[in-house]
Scaffold this active site. Structure first.
Site, mmCIF file in Angstrom:
data_model
loop_
_atom_site.group_PDB
_atom_site.id
_atom_site.type_symbol
_atom_site.label_atom_id
_atom_site.label_comp_id
_atom_site.label_asym_id
_atom_site.label_seq_id
_atom_site.Cartn_x
_atom_site.Cartn_y
_atom_site.Cartn_z
ATOM 1 N N ARG A 14 -25.306 23.437 -10.354
ATOM 2 C CA ARG A 14 -25.204 22.510 -11.491
ATOM 3 C C ARG A 14 -24.443 21.239 -11.141
ATOM 4 O O ARG A 14 -24.305 20.340 -11.954
ATOM 5 C CB ARG A 14 -24.553 23.220 -12.682
ATOM 6 N N ASN A 389 -7.930 -12.408 18.158
ATOM 7 C CA ASN A 389 -7.511 -11.222 18.923
ATOM 8 C C ASN A 389 -8.669 -10.525 19.612
ATOM 9 O O ASN A 389 -8.469 -9.561 20.320
ATOM 10 C CB ASN A 389 -6.784 -10.236 18.004
ATOM 11 N N ALA A 426 -0.379 -28.775 13.223
ATOM 12 C CA ALA A 426 -1.542 -28.320 12.459
ATOM 13 C C ALA A 426 -2.800 -28.514 13.286
ATOM 14 O O ALA A 426 -2.958 -29.511 13.984
ATOM 15 C CB ALA A 426 -1.640 -29.103 11.149
#
Ligand code: UD1
Ligand code: CA
Length: 461
Positions: A14, A389, A426
């Site tokens: 069931r 990485n 930056a």
């Protein structure tokens, strides 16, 4: 030594699924695991699991932790226990009065106290079998306990075999029993499949024991919830809902704050310190522990993490990592496994950290990927910084020294090591190691073409 046999061979038709029913989870743990841990916590570790439907899945889950026996055909609960007879016979010579607990793998809330208390009654009365029972307002589907006029028990009748009168009985069989092991082996040889379902019912052992002049008894639990089982997905949903509330109630009692319960799911192994507030949509999984005075959520998943005190996590996901005191995370942060975010660090929004250490009081506040890296303390990681990485073949580490200032849109091509107090301008792509206190600036000459737009528009005309 006491033994336990856990019946887990059934398919659970069931459930409409192709996994063994006892592997369905309640609060993230298979029902079978709840039953096993109740046995273990009651001091029973000599356990045999009866497998049947999709036996390999069950074996794989158990990973050799316990004895298993195969019930090749599902011919009923009595037939299931018969498969464990060699396990029951083991060591019986040395312990002829040993007892065996039989439990169902689809009734997760059986508890160690009930197991121990029922064993006491079982031994005191010298019973061949003691069944754990409870009164249910709606006993439909369970086996009913037949009582004698003196209050003893005379047997168990299954729903499908019961008369109208018997169906009115509200005391039901939990499916958990203590047997004197030697008696159990004898009784199993005597049950038949002479019933509506053409199954070998374990429950028939009770009437048989009595007919042989042995004593059988019942241990009635005050708390009917411990016998709740799952025969279909609605039942399973109810079990989850019940367990979820019980766990949240326990944390409320311990001084954890919940404004509401919406979407909050906390595994039973999770620990939460006093004064912590859990907001909607928070899911706390497997072995997570959270300190005091944190604010966790909304919409946060933490799995296998140790979280310190006074941490804030908003709309974050964190897995198998350590988050120390006073860290602020989120919104929209993903902390992947094997990371450590040290005291006072600030992570987010839109930041992913993987297999990395983030030092004390470091800020990585916007749109950043830090993978396989060691970042020192009081570092400022500018928006858009990426640790590069992975070169397509291998992963390498980046190291950023204390007090460094990583300019926005810096790419760190691993393996690379930045000393302490380093600045990157930056947009810099760092391709080699930088010594302490250096500035790395990697910029082409900026060309400015005055009047360009006007010229462009004119030629088009
Ligand atoms: C059983 C009891 C019923 C009790 C209820 C409590 C019998 C005949 N009935 O009914 O009195 O109230 O549990 O939940 O025992 N299993 C096997 N092999 C089989 C059949 C079942 O391993 O051949 C396992 C199932 O995986 C399950 C457990 O035994 O874990 C109980 O089986 P289930 O079919 O759910 O029994 P119920 O009809 O619920
Ligand atoms: Ca059942």
């Amino acid at each position: 030594m006491n033994k336990a046999v856990i019946l887990a061979g059934g398919q659970g038709k069931r459930m409409n699924a192709d996994i063994p029913k006892p592997l369905f989870t309640v609060l993230g743990e298979p029902m079978l695991e709840w039953v096993i841990s109740a046995c273990e916590n009651a001091g029973i570790s000599d356990i045999c699991v009866v497998k049947g439907y999709q036996a390999e899945m069950l074996e794989e889950y158990l990973g050799g932790r316990y004895t298993t026996v195969l019930q090749a055909e599902r011919l009923g609960t009595g037939h299931a226990v018969m498969q464990a007879i060699p396990f029951l016979e083991e060591g019986l010579g040395d312990d002829p009065d040993g007892n065996t607990l039989v439990l169902c793998g689809d009734a997760p809330f059986i508890d160690p106290d009930t197991i121990s208390e029922s064993l006491m009654l079982h031994k005191q009365n010298g019973n061949a079998v003691t069944v754990i029972t409870a009164d249910l307002p709606n006993p439909k589907g369970y086996g009913r306990i037949l009582r004698t006029s003196g209050g003893g028990i005379s047997g168990i009748v299954e729903q499908k075999d019961a008369t109208e009168e018997q169906r009115a009985i509200r005391e039901v069989n939990s499916g958990t029993y203590w047997f004197r092991t030697a008696d159990l082996i004898g009784l199993l040889g005597k049950i038949t499949d002479n019933n509506v379902q053409k199954e070998y019912y374990l429950t028939d052992t009770i009437a048989i024991a009595i007919s042989e002049g042995k004593t059988a008894g019942a241990f009635k639990s005050e708390n009917a919830d411990i016998i709740r089982g799952a025969n279909n997905r609605r039942d399973l949903f109810e079990l989850n809902e019940y367990a979820r509330r019980e766990v949240i109630n326990k944390h409320l009692d311990n001084g954890v704050e919940f404004v509401c319960m919406d979407g909050i799911i906390i595994d039973r192994s999770v620990e939460i310190g006093q004064g912590t507030q859990i907001l909607p949509g928070t899911i706390l999984r497997h072995g997570t522990s959270i300190g005091k005075n944190c604010v966790i959520g909304p919409n946060t998943t933490i799995d296998g993490c140790v979280v310190g005190n006074s941490v804030e996590m908003n709309t974050a996901q964190a897995y198998d990592s350590v988050i120390e005191d006073n860290v602020v995370i989120g919104p929209y942060v993903h902390i992947r496994p094997e990371s450590r975010v040290k005291k006072g660090a600030r992570i987010g929004d839109f930041v992913e950290i993987k297999n990395s250490v983030i030092g004390e009081d470091t800020a990585a506040a916007h749109l950043i990927y830090i993978g396989d890296s060691d970042v020192g303390r009081k570092v400022n990681v500018g928006a858009g910084t990426v640790t590069v990485n992975f070169n397509g073949i291998a992963k390498s580490r980046c190291e950023i020294g204390d007090y460094s200032f990583i300019g926005s849109n810096t790419s760190l091509i691993a393996p690379v090591r930045l000393g302490k107090g380093v600045y990157t301008a930056a947009g810099t792509t760092v391709t080699r190691d930088l010594p302490d206190y250096a500035l790395a600036i990697d910029r082409g000459e900026l060309k400015v073409k005055e009047g360009y737009t006007l010229r462009k528009l004119n030629t088009k005309k």
